[in-house]
Structures are given as C-alpha cells and as structure tokens.
Design a protein around this motif. Structure first.
Motif, PDB file in Angstrom:
ATOM      1  N   ARG A   1      16.801  63.267  15.741  1.00  0.00           N
ATOM      2  CA  ARG A   1      15.570  63.896  16.242  1.00  0.00           C
ATOM      3  C   ARG A   1      14.355  63.442  15.453  1.00  0.00           C
ATOM      4  N   LEU A   2      14.493  63.314  14.136  1.00  0.00           N
ATOM      5  CA  LEU A   2      13.370  62.851  13.320  1.00  0.00           C
ATOM      6  C   LEU A   2      12.946  61.441  13.707  1.00  0.00           C
ATOM      7  N   ARG A   3      13.930  60.576  13.930  1.00  0.00           N
ATOM      8  CA  ARG A   3      13.597  59.192  14.298  1.00  0.00           C
ATOM      9  C   ARG A   3      13.106  59.087  15.731  1.00  0.00           C
ATOM     10  N   GLY A   4      13.760  59.769  16.638  1.00  0.00           N
ATOM     11  CA  GLY A   4      13.445  59.601  18.052  1.00  0.00           C
ATOM     12  C   GLY A   4      12.213  60.360  18.508  1.00  0.00           C
ATOM     13  N   MET A   5      11.996  61.586  18.007  1.00  0.00           N
ATOM     14  CA  MET A   5      10.904  62.423  18.493  1.00  0.00           C
ATOM     15  C   MET A   5       9.649  62.307  17.631  1.00  0.00           C
ATOM     16  N   LEU A   6       9.831  62.074  16.332  1.00  0.00           N
ATOM     17  CA  LEU A   6       8.678  62.003  15.436  1.00  0.00           C
ATOM     18  C   LEU A   6       8.380  60.595  14.957  1.00  0.00           C
ATOM     19  N   GLY A   7       9.308  59.653  15.159  1.00  0.00           N
ATOM     20  CA  GLY A   7       9.097  58.301  14.685  1.00  0.00           C
ATOM     21  C   GLY A   7       9.144  58.178  13.183  1.00  0.00           C
TER      22      GLY A   7
END
Length: 433
Positions: A85-91
C-alpha cells in the motif's frame, strides 16, 4: 553497432524509486489510503491479538507455541500488504527487510519456531497492534473532512428537502449572518469551500503520521541491513583488491628487478674473475653491471609508485596528476579541479583511475588525443577519461579494468565504461567523499 558496458561497484538500492502521484490524484490516493487504513488495521488487530492471546494462554502446551508462531506469520502478511500500500498508493519507498528463515531441509519444529527469534517479525506484530491507533485517527479525520466539505458545498441543493422551523438556529444565525435559507446556504457554502481548500493539508498530515509509523516499523531495518551488506561487500572488495595487488607486485618483482639482480650478481662474479686475466673485459662487464643496477633502481621506483606514488604523498593529488599527464605519450587535454586536502583513500583511488586509464589508452586505444577531467563536488569526486581511439575496451580482455573495479569497490565507488568499437572509450568513475 554501439556497445555500452556499465560496471557498478556499489550495491543496488533495495527497491526502485517509486513514483508519487501529484495534484488531485495525490489527494485521492492519500484519502483512499487513510479510509482503508481503519478496516485493514482493525482486521489485523483482531486476528493477531486473538491468535497471540490464545497462544499465550496455551503456552504450557505445544499448541500454544504454534499459535504464537502462526500469529507472527499472520502479522508478517499484514506487514507485507502495508508495504504494498505504501508503494502503490503513496509512491513511497518501502523495502522489505530480510526475515530470518530456517535453513533448507530443516525439520517441522525448527521451521515453526524460527519466526519467534526474528526481530522484524516482532516489529510486524507491534505494527498490527499500534497501527489501529493511527489508522483510526487517519480514517476519522479524512472521513469528517470529506463529509463536511461535501455537505457544505452541496447544502444549497438539498436544503430544500430539509424542514425548517421558525425558531431553529442554523450556521448563519450562529455566525451572525441572519436567518433564512439564503444566508444559511451561503454560510455552508463558505464553510465547505474552506474545508475543501484545507482538505489536502489535513489528509496529508494524517497520511504522514500513519505512513511514517508504518515505515519505521516495517521498512527501516531494510535500510540498516542494506548498509551492513554494503559495508561487508566493500570490505570483501578491499581484501580482494589488496590480495590481487600483492600478487601483482610479487609477480612484477619476480619478473623484473629480481631477474636483473640475478644477472647483476652473475656479471659482478664474472668481472671479479676477469680483473686479473683481462682488465678491459672486466671493465666492460662492470659497465654492463652498472647499467643493470640503474635499470633495477628505475624499475623499483616504478613499482613503488604503483604502491604509493611519492609525489601524491608529498604534494597532493593535483600535483601528482599534473606530473602524470605531462608524461603521457598521448596528447592530453585536462581539467583538474580538486581541493588541496582530500581523504587519502579518495586521492589514491582517483590517481589510480587516471593512471590505469591512461595506460590503457597508450597501450591499446591507438588514440590521437585524450581528455581527462577530475572534478570534486560536495559529495563525490568524478573522474572522466575520454579518448578517440579504437574502442572495444572490456574488463574480460585483461586491460586492468577488472582490478580497477575492485579498487573502486573498496571505497564504495562506481565505474562506468562506454567503449563502442571504433568510437573511442569513456571511463567514468565516481568516488564518494
């Protein structure tokens, strides 16, 4: 055909740099991240706490230990999902740390109990428990802001279906703007506009709080592990480079000065016998011996420069490079911009990058000109050697580039070589300060 070879002696980053959304997309992604944080954290909290509680209650039995291990593995799964989620939604960069794993072929009990001694697994458990707090806060603030902003901006539309009493006080009357539907619509519209304007900042704040805690617990150890691995690789590279340098020095001494000294000893022995019988031949033999002695001294000086150039030690990097460039058989155009004081290991690495590159140019490139640039920045020294020769340089051809790569690895440097056939060679090295 152009062939470009890149040699990187530094360890690769744990994960590629993520691309963060911008503008409205960023607000929407961060809002979705916060709104989904609460249900995910709630499920993780309930499942993990129930599993661990049962396991602790039954710890005196074998099944209790297994339940604790299962709870830890479940926490690992939620932790991996949060990194996604950190990588996919927040970059954001959220590398996965290395978990302690049982060796291949281990038995059931060893595989089951290994997660209990893994520090990162317990950090995942902590996240499953405390993530509910920040997740609830992020969910509540985001939901309230979105609902309040939407309600205020659309109040003018749906207020017609809201029954209004004569003595009912609304937002407009509380603010002193009067009573009635029109003042009430304008007051709510203004409030909705203010909330919409501040929405990105409020969402950004709660997103930062929740995501920062997640990164500290779930990904910070990955950076530490990466740094430890990088230091270990640099240490190993330094050992390899030192061993190869010693072997090369031993070989050079054996093939050069040692052979000359053996011949010098034989010539002096022969001259000793010739002194009484043939003084003229003895004098000629002694002259040859003197020549051998001078050549031996010159070769020993050359070898000593390969270990620690005296000029580099005495007068610094700039003077040593200028002398080296002046002795180059190929015309050199140079730019040397380095401070008077640099760390000794950096000066040595820069010197040998230039020396090895110029040696390759003189021996193999068939170049008419070469350009050397040595520039020191705030964080690194960049060395660039470019020639107009035949190209085709490759570490596998034994041109000294493989040894140069090891030398740079020992100081955490990087080496890039571009050498297309018949289009010259560019050696680009970067040594961190």
């Amino acid at each position: 055909m152009t062939e470009t070879l890149t040699l990187s002696t530094a360890m690769p980053a744990p994960t590629p740099a993520a691309t963060r959304p911008h503008g409205v997309r960023r607000v929407l992604y961060e809002s979705a991240y916060c709104l989904s944080a609460f249900p995910i954290a709630l499920v993780a909290f309930v499942v993990v706490i129930v599993d661990l509680s049962l396991g602790l209650a039954l710890a005196i039995f074998i099944g209790g230990i297994l339940l604790i291990s299962v709870g830890i593995m479940v926490a690992r799964g939620f932790a991996r999902f949060e990194r996604i989620r950190l990588r996919g939604m927040l970059g954001r960069e959220a590398p996965t740390p290395h978990y302690v794993c049982a060796p291949s072929g281990a038995g059931f009990w060893r595989r089951s109990l290994t997660p209990l001694k893994d520090a990162q697994s317990w950090l995942d458990v902590v996240w499953a428990l405390v993530g509910l707090v920040t997740g609830t806060f992020a969910f509540g603030v985001t939901l309230v802001w979105w609902v309040a902003a939407g309600t205020g901006l659309t109040y003018w539309f749906w207020q017609h279906w809201v029954p209004a009493g004569d003595d009912e006080e609304g937002l407009a009357s509380l603010l002193g703007f009067g009573t009635g539907r029109t003042p009430e619509s304008l007051a709510n519209l203004a409030l909705g506009a203010i909330l919409l304007f501040t929405l990105p900042f409020a969402v950004r704040l709660v997103t930062t709080i929740h995501a920062s805690l997640a990164w500290v617990l779930l990904s910070s150890r990955a950076d530490l592990q990466h740094e430890v691995a990088r230091v270990e690789d640099s240490r190993d590279a330094a050992r390899v480079a030192e061993a190869e340098s010693m072997r090369r020095l031993e070989r050079d001494i054996h093939d050069g000065p040692q052979q000359r000294l053996v011949r010098l000893t034989m010539d002096l022995g022969r001259a000793k016998k010739q002194v009484a019988e043939d003084p003229e031949r003895a004098a000629a033999t002694i002259d040859d011996a003197l020549t051998q002695a001078r050549e031996t001294v010159a070769e020993l000086r050359s070898l000593s420069r390969g270990i620690a150039p005296p000029l580099l030690v005495d007068r610094g990097l700039a003077a040593a490079l200028e002398e080296m460039l002046a002795q180059s058989p190929v015309p050199v155009e140079s730019r040397i911009d380095v401070p008077t004081q640099l760390p000794p290991h950096v000066e040595t690495a820069v010197y040998f990058v230039v020396a090895e590159s110029l040696t390759n140019v003189a021996k193999h490139a068939a170049a008419a000109a070469v350009t050397v640039s040595v520039v020191a920045g705030e964080r690194e020294v960049e060395v660039r050697v470019e020639d107009d020769g035949v190209g085709g340089a490759h570490p596998a051809k034994g041109l000294g580039l493989a040894g140069l790569r090891q030398r740079l690895a020992a100081v955490d440097g990087t080496l890039e070589i571009s050498s297309p056939e018949w289009h010259g060679t560019v050696v680009d090295a970067r040594i961190p300060l």
